[in-house]
Enzyme design. Structure first.
Site, PDB file in Angstrom:
ATOM      1  N   ILE A 164      23.738  38.828  41.528  1.00 50.24           N
ATOM      2  CA  ILE A 164      24.328  37.539  42.301  1.00 50.24           C
ATOM      3  C   ILE A 164      24.737  36.692  43.476  1.00 50.24           C
ATOM      4  O   ILE A 164      24.526  36.127  44.174  1.00 50.24           O
ATOM      5  CB  ILE A 164      25.985  37.134  41.418  1.00 50.24           C
ATOM      6  CG1 ILE A 164      25.688  37.336  39.949  1.00 50.24           C
ATOM      7  CG2 ILE A 164      26.271  36.059  42.018  1.00 50.24           C
ATOM      8  CD1 ILE A 164      27.208  37.453  39.220  1.00 50.24           C
ATOM      9  N   CYS A 242      33.957  33.248  42.710  1.00 46.80           N
ATOM     10  CA  CYS A 242      32.978  33.603  41.558  1.00 46.80           C
ATOM     11  C   CYS A 242      33.130  34.808  40.898  1.00 46.80           C
ATOM     12  O   CYS A 242      32.433  35.256  39.302  1.00 46.80           O
ATOM     13  CB  CYS A 242      31.867  32.014  41.376  1.00 46.80           C
ATOM     14  SG  CYS A 242      32.390  31.049  42.200  1.00 46.80           S
ATOM     15  N   ALA A 243      33.699  35.478  41.081  1.00 48.48           N
ATOM     16  CA  ALA A 243      33.238  37.386  40.045  1.00 48.48           C
ATOM     17  C   ALA A 243      34.898  37.217  39.455  1.00 48.48           C
ATOM     18  O   ALA A 243      34.418  36.979  38.202  1.00 48.48           O
ATOM     19  CB  ALA A 243      33.047  38.038  41.919  1.00 48.48           C
ATOM     20  N   ASP A 268      37.044  30.496  40.495  1.00 54.20           N
ATOM     21  CA  ASP A 268      36.550  30.278  39.127  1.00 54.20           C
ATOM     22  C   ASP A 268      37.391  31.717  38.234  1.00 54.20           C
ATOM     23  O   ASP A 268      36.979  31.132  36.951  1.00 54.20           O
ATOM     24  CB  ASP A 268      35.030  30.874  38.721  1.00 54.20           C
ATOM     25  CG  ASP A 268      34.304  30.087  37.813  1.00 54.20           C
ATOM     26  OD1 ASP A 268      34.764  29.223  36.951  1.00 54.20           O
ATOM     27  OD2 ASP A 268      33.685  31.013  36.814  1.00 54.20           O
ATOM     28  N   GLU A 273      44.222  35.055  32.637  1.00 53.51           N
ATOM     29  CA  GLU A 273      42.987  33.707  32.089  1.00 53.51           C
ATOM     30  C   GLU A 273      43.270  33.414  30.496  1.00 53.51           C
ATOM     31  O   GLU A 273      43.323  34.787  29.931  1.00 53.51           O
ATOM     32  CB  GLU A 273      41.881  34.072  32.041  1.00 53.51           C
ATOM     33  CG  GLU A 273      41.966  33.528  33.701  1.00 53.51           C
ATOM     34  CD  GLU A 273      39.171  34.282  33.700  1.00 53.51           C
ATOM     35  OE1 GLU A 273      38.936  34.703  32.972  1.00 53.51           O
ATOM     36  OE2 GLU A 273      39.649  34.526  34.897  1.00 53.51           O
ATOM     37  N   HIS A 291      37.090  29.664  34.838  1.00 51.88           N
ATOM     38  CA  HIS A 291      35.726  30.426  34.692  1.00 51.88           C
ATOM     39  C   HIS A 291      34.409  30.252  33.882  1.00 51.88           C
ATOM     40  O   HIS A 291      33.936  30.599  32.744  1.00 51.88           O
ATOM     41  CB  HIS A 291      36.786  31.499  32.969  1.00 51.88           C
ATOM     42  CG  HIS A 291      36.055  33.221  33.763  1.00 51.88           C
ATOM     43  ND1 HIS A 291      36.195  34.674  32.890  1.00 51.88           N
ATOM     44  CD2 HIS A 291      34.001  33.187  34.180  1.00 51.88           C
ATOM     45  CE1 HIS A 291      35.361  35.162  33.894  1.00 51.88           C
ATOM     46  NE2 HIS A 291      34.618  34.518  33.991  1.00 51.88           N
ATOM     47  N   GLY A 293      31.225  30.225  35.566  1.00 52.04           N
ATOM     48  CA  GLY A 293      30.238  30.824  36.023  1.00 52.04           C
ATOM     49  C   GLY A 293      28.993  31.201  36.059  1.00 52.04           C
ATOM     50  O   GLY A 293      27.566  30.097  35.899  1.00 52.04           O
TER      51      GLY A 293
HETATM   52  N1  LIG Z   1      32.360  34.104  37.061  1.00 53.04           N
HETATM   53  C1  LIG Z   1      31.502  34.061  36.411  1.00 53.04           C
HETATM   54  O1  LIG Z   1      31.183  33.556  35.280  1.00 53.04           O
HETATM   55  C2  LIG Z   1      30.386  35.326  36.670  1.00 53.04           C
HETATM   56  C3  LIG Z   1      29.296  35.649  36.105  1.00 53.04           C
HETATM   57  C4  LIG Z   1      28.958  36.557  36.079  1.00 53.04           C
HETATM   58  C5  LIG Z   1      29.327  38.208  36.602  1.00 53.04           C
HETATM   59  N2  LIG Z   1      30.779  37.392  37.171  1.00 53.04           N
HETATM   60  C6  LIG Z   1      31.843  38.958  38.165  1.00 53.04           C
HETATM   61  O2  LIG Z   1      30.328  38.672  39.447  1.00 53.04           O
HETATM   62  C7  LIG Z   1      30.389  40.044  38.950  1.00 53.04           C
HETATM   63  C8  LIG Z   1      28.548  40.533  40.126  1.00 53.04           C
HETATM   64  O3  LIG Z   1      27.409  40.719  39.483  1.00 53.04           O
HETATM   65  P1  LIG Z   1      26.402  40.695  39.748  1.00 53.04           P
HETATM   66  O4  LIG Z   1      25.692  40.249  38.271  1.00 53.04           O
HETATM   67  O5  LIG Z   1      26.174  40.545  40.720  1.00 53.04           O
HETATM   68  O6  LIG Z   1      26.657  42.563  39.432  1.00 53.04           O
HETATM   69  P2  LIG Z   1      25.914  43.811  39.850  1.00 53.04           P
HETATM   70  O7  LIG Z   1      26.145  44.737  38.892  1.00 53.04           O
HETATM   71  O8  LIG Z   1      24.470  43.352  39.877  1.00 53.04           O
HETATM   72  O9  LIG Z   1      26.631  43.549  41.823  1.00 53.04           O
HETATM   73  C9  LIG Z   1      27.473  44.094  41.673  1.00 53.04           C
HETATM   74  C10 LIG Z   1      27.288  44.723  43.439  1.00 53.04           C
HETATM   75  O10 LIG Z   1      28.593  45.282  43.568  1.00 53.04           O
HETATM   76  C11 LIG Z   1      28.985  46.328  44.604  1.00 53.04           C
HETATM   77  N3  LIG Z   1      29.875  46.957  44.681  1.00 53.04           N
HETATM   78  C12 LIG Z   1      30.530  47.800  43.767  1.00 53.04           C
HETATM   79  N4  LIG Z   1      31.380  48.334  44.408  1.00 53.04           N
HETATM   80  C13 LIG Z   1      32.103  47.389  45.624  1.00 53.04           C
HETATM   81  C14 LIG Z   1      32.644  47.862  46.988  1.00 53.04           C
HETATM   82  N5  LIG Z   1      33.693  48.450  46.358  1.00 53.04           N
HETATM   83  N6  LIG Z   1      32.617  46.864  47.615  1.00 53.04           N
HETATM   84  C15 LIG Z   1      31.195  45.951  47.714  1.00 53.04           C
HETATM   85  N7  LIG Z   1      30.422  46.283  46.953  1.00 53.04           N
HETATM   86  C16 LIG Z   1      30.890  46.709  45.375  1.00 53.04           C
HETATM   87  C17 LIG Z   1      27.658  47.361  43.661  1.00 53.04           C
HETATM   88  O11 LIG Z   1      27.168  48.133  44.514  1.00 53.04           O
HETATM   89  C18 LIG Z   1      26.873  46.186  43.448  1.00 53.04           C
HETATM   90  O12 LIG Z   1      25.908  45.652  43.945  1.00 53.04           O
HETATM   91  C19 LIG Z   1      30.250  40.825  37.730  1.00 53.04           C
HETATM   92  O13 LIG Z   1      30.896  42.173  38.003  1.00 53.04           O
HETATM   93  C20 LIG Z   1      31.236  40.296  36.811  1.00 53.04           C
HETATM   94  O14 LIG Z   1      32.128  40.340  36.826  1.00 53.04           O
HETATM   95  C21 LIG Z   1      31.236  36.226  37.211  1.00 53.04           C
HETATM   96  O1  LIG Z   2      30.978  38.883  33.374  1.00 54.94           O
HETATM   97  C1  LIG Z   2      30.393  37.427  33.653  1.00 54.94           C
HETATM   98  O2  LIG Z   2      29.260  37.849  32.901  1.00 54.94           O
HETATM   99  C2  LIG Z   2      30.892  36.349  33.504  1.00 54.94           C
HETATM  100  O3  LIG Z   2      32.187  36.296  34.131  1.00 54.94           O
HETATM  101  C3  LIG Z   2      30.998  35.475  32.819  1.00 54.94           C
HETATM  102  O4  LIG Z   2      31.935  35.755  31.739  1.00 54.94           O
HETATM  103  P1  LIG Z   2      32.030  34.464  30.150  1.00 54.94           P
HETATM  104  O5  LIG Z   2      30.916  35.144  29.458  1.00 54.94           O
HETATM  105  O6  LIG Z   2      33.741  34.203  29.384  1.00 54.94           O
HETATM  106  O7  LIG Z   2      31.378  33.030  30.543  1.00 54.94           O
END
Ligand SMILES: NC(=O)c1ccc[n+]([C@@H]2O[C@H](COP(=O)([O-])OP(=O)(O)OC[C@H]3O[C@@H](n4cnc5c(N)ncnc54)[C@H](O)[C@@H]3O)[C@@H](O)[C@H]2O)c1
Ligand SMILES: O=C(O)[C@H](O)COP(=O)(O)O
Length: 539
Positions: A164, A242-243, A268, A273, A291, A293
């Site tokens: 992301i 948004c993480a 987000d 939650e 939430h 995203g």
């Molecule tokens: N808001 C939402 O609905 C939504 C949707 C999707 C994902 N997410 C969140 O976003 C996060 C990231 O998703 P992604 O698909 O990019 O995951 P990903 O695994 O592709 O990327 C996560 C990155 O974080 C890095 N990382 C780990 N520890 C770290 C640190 N201490 N400092 C800096 N970087 C570090 C990792 O090296 C990795 O490159 C997910 O874990 C999830 O919690 C939220």
């Molecule tokens: O980690 C994720 O994939 C996102 O936070 C999405 O969560 P959700 O499936 O509850 O929308």
């Protein structure tokens, strides 16, 4: 990776505990080879879920359901937890692993949606869109209060540059922003290739006008952005999360906004939650979504399709594409490594049946081409074979390493590219208080698996079916007498291998026989002159 499978005729109860896309679970609905029973019940409390989970084989969730140790312990038949999304911080991975439950997620399906949402939040934050919208809906035409800032030429700091984070950076560059990022896996070359700057966390937060976090929530990332980091940021910095709630310390963010250091935040996600009554939401500088995203039609369909396909794959083949609590093997390597899984397990099984005392140490050596692979799944399979005698069905390749370590077995893996005449060789040595046993196996091109060494003796045995492992003194007549005794008990010898350390020294016989033998049969043979030991092995 390979793990235990249910047979196709078994009823497989799939319990969906969070709202999933109906189109996304279509693969489960249309599956005909497996006997899937799909039940959807969302919004349950932990207690309600515990009541329903005993017969569940697959639990499918998003982020709402907290899959706790208690739930996993109550799920006596659980084989797999599917997370239709990325973050698995709502699942107790340690408990899942201990119980031998594989966890899979859908790491790619919502990347785009999450990145788009991040950009939407950043733009909304820069231009006060939610606040202005609210005012106007309330009949207030206020242009003065909502003067924003441009994104162009501003610096976006990205903490966590995975899927992301990278997609957000692409889009930010499209907005003519400069991007500086921190990720332990971000290389200088990759940063250059993408036209961004690589920095440490401190460099990133110091340089940025906007900061967005995209790490998972881990012990190392909890409160990663805290008051120390706010202190070194530029004045009027804007923050986007948004993480996951908790990557940014919510109390410190609140203070930094109230003190005027931070101009605004777009959130987000929250530590707790649903977050309907959060103090951050009382601040006019904070904009928020519940939430959302990953909440697009496309992402929801995609993540649900991905986990559904992994469930089907698991029950059909024992392999999955996106394991979370096991090392994953790249697709291109799987075909090469997979044949070794069974061999590794059989070597473990063999040793479990020749060892008479608790094992204290295991040394596994991978020689030849196999040493080029990630051998951890092979070791897990070996340990599974080793422990099954005492742990039965409770051990699988998800929990084999954990169980071995828990009972105090020291595990040593060695790799070497030279395999002494074999293309590949796996040698396993186990040590107990008083015993040391060794077995080695290989895959012969086109001929399948072979045990090629038992203790110090060279053999050539197919690791399958019933074997007799006999230790004797190398004296004339021993082989004939064993054959006669077995014939008297109506035990048919299919193949026989013999080996000795020196003339007249210690020798072994490895026999494959058509059927299993009783303890009484073994004693009958063991009484023979010059026979030291007789063991039955089933592989
Ligand atoms: N808001 C939402 O609905 C939504 C949707 C999707 C994902 N997410 C969140 O976003 C996060 C990231 O998703 P992604 O698909 O990019 O995951 P990903 O695994 O592709 O990327 C996560 C990155 O974080 C890095 N990382 C780990 N520890 C770290 C640190 N201490 N400092 C800096 N970087 C570090 C990792 O090296 C990795 O490159 C997910 O874990 C999830 O919690 C939220
Ligand atoms: O980690 C994720 O994939 C996102 O936070 C999405 O969560 P959700 O499936 O509850 O929308």
């Amino acid at each position: 990776m390979v793990t235990k499978t249910a047979t196709a005729t078994n009823l497989i109860n799939v319990f969906i505990a969070d709202p999933l896309s109906e189109d996304g679970i279509f693969p489960l609905r249309q599956e005909t080879e497996l006997n899937l029973n799909v039940v959807i019940e969302t919004g349950l409390t932990a207690e309600q879920l515990i009541e329903k989970i005993e017969d569940v084989h697959v639990l499918l969730v998003r982020s709402q359901t907290k899959v706790t140790r208690e739930i996993i312990a109550a799920a006596k038949n659980l084989k797999l937890i599917g997370r239709a999304g990325v973050g698995v911080d709502n699942i107790d991975l340690t408990a899942a692993t201990e119980h031998g439950v594989i966890v899979v997620n859908a790491p790619d399906g919502n990347t785009n949606s999450a990145a788009e949402h991040t950009i939407a939040m950043m733009t909304s934050l820069a231009r006060h869109i939610p606040q202005a919208y609210n005012a106007l809906k309330n009949g207030v035409w206020d242009r003065k209060s909502y003067v924003g800032v441009e994104l162009k030429n501003k610096t976006l700091g990205v903490v966590g540059f995975g899927r992301i984070g990278t997609e957000v950076a692409y889009r930010a560059k499209g907005q003519r922003m400069n991007v500086i990022a921190y990720d332990p896996f971000l290389t200088e070359d990759r940063a250059k290739e993408l036209g961004i700057t690589k920095g440490t966390v401190d460099e990133v937060v110091q340089a940025a006008d906007f900061i967005t976090v995209h790490t998972p929530l881990l012990p190392e990332t909890r409160n990663l952005i805290n008051k120390d980091k706010f202190a070194i940021m530029k004045d009027d910095v804007r923050i986007i999360n948004c993480a996951r709630g908790g990557i940014i310390d919510e109390n410190d963010l609140y203070d930094a906004i109230v003190e005027g250091k931070v101009a605004g935040a777009a959130l987000d996600v929250f530590v707790e939650e649903p977050a309907t009554n959060h103090k951050l939401l009382t601040l006019p500088q904070v904009i928020a979504t519940p939430h959302l995203g990953a909440s697009t039609i496309e992402a929801q369909e995609s993540v649900a399709v991905d986990v559904s396909n992994d469930i089907i794959k698991f029950f059909k083949t024992g392999t999955v594409t996106n394991p979370v609590n096991m090392p994953s093997i790249p697709k291109e390597l799987l075909a090469q490594v997979e044949p070794f899984f069974e061999l590794a397990e059989k070597l473990g099984k063999f040793l479990s049946q020749v060892t008479t005392e608790p094992i204290k140490e295991i040394n596994i050596s991978y020689a030849g081409e196999v040493a080029n692979y990630d051998v951890r799944p092979l070791t897990s399979n070996n340990l599974k074979g080793l422990l099954q005698k005492n742990h039965g069905e409770h051990v699988n390749d998800v929990n084999a390493r954990y169980l071995s370590e828990r009972i105090g077995i020291k595990i040593n893996e060695h790799k070497t590219t030279t395999a002494k005449g074999f293309t590949n060789l796996i040698t396993v040595e186990v040590k107990t208080e008083n015993e040391v046993h060794t077995v080695a196996g290989t895959l012969l091109n086109g001929l399948g698996a072979r045990i090629v060494k038992v203790e110090n003796y060279v053999v050539d045995v197919i690791p399958q079916g019933h074997l007799l492992y006999i230790k004797n003194i190398d004296k004339p007549g021993a082989i004939g007498r064993v054959a006669t005794k077995l014939a008297e008990k109506d035990i048919n010898i299919a193949t026989m291998q013999v080996g000795r350390d020196q003339v007249g020294g210690t020798a072994i016989m490895m026999l494959t026989i058509d059927n299993g033998v009783t303890e009484e049969d073994l004693n009958y043979v063991a009484q023979l002159e010059n026979i030291d030991e007789v063991k039955a092995i089933t592989l």
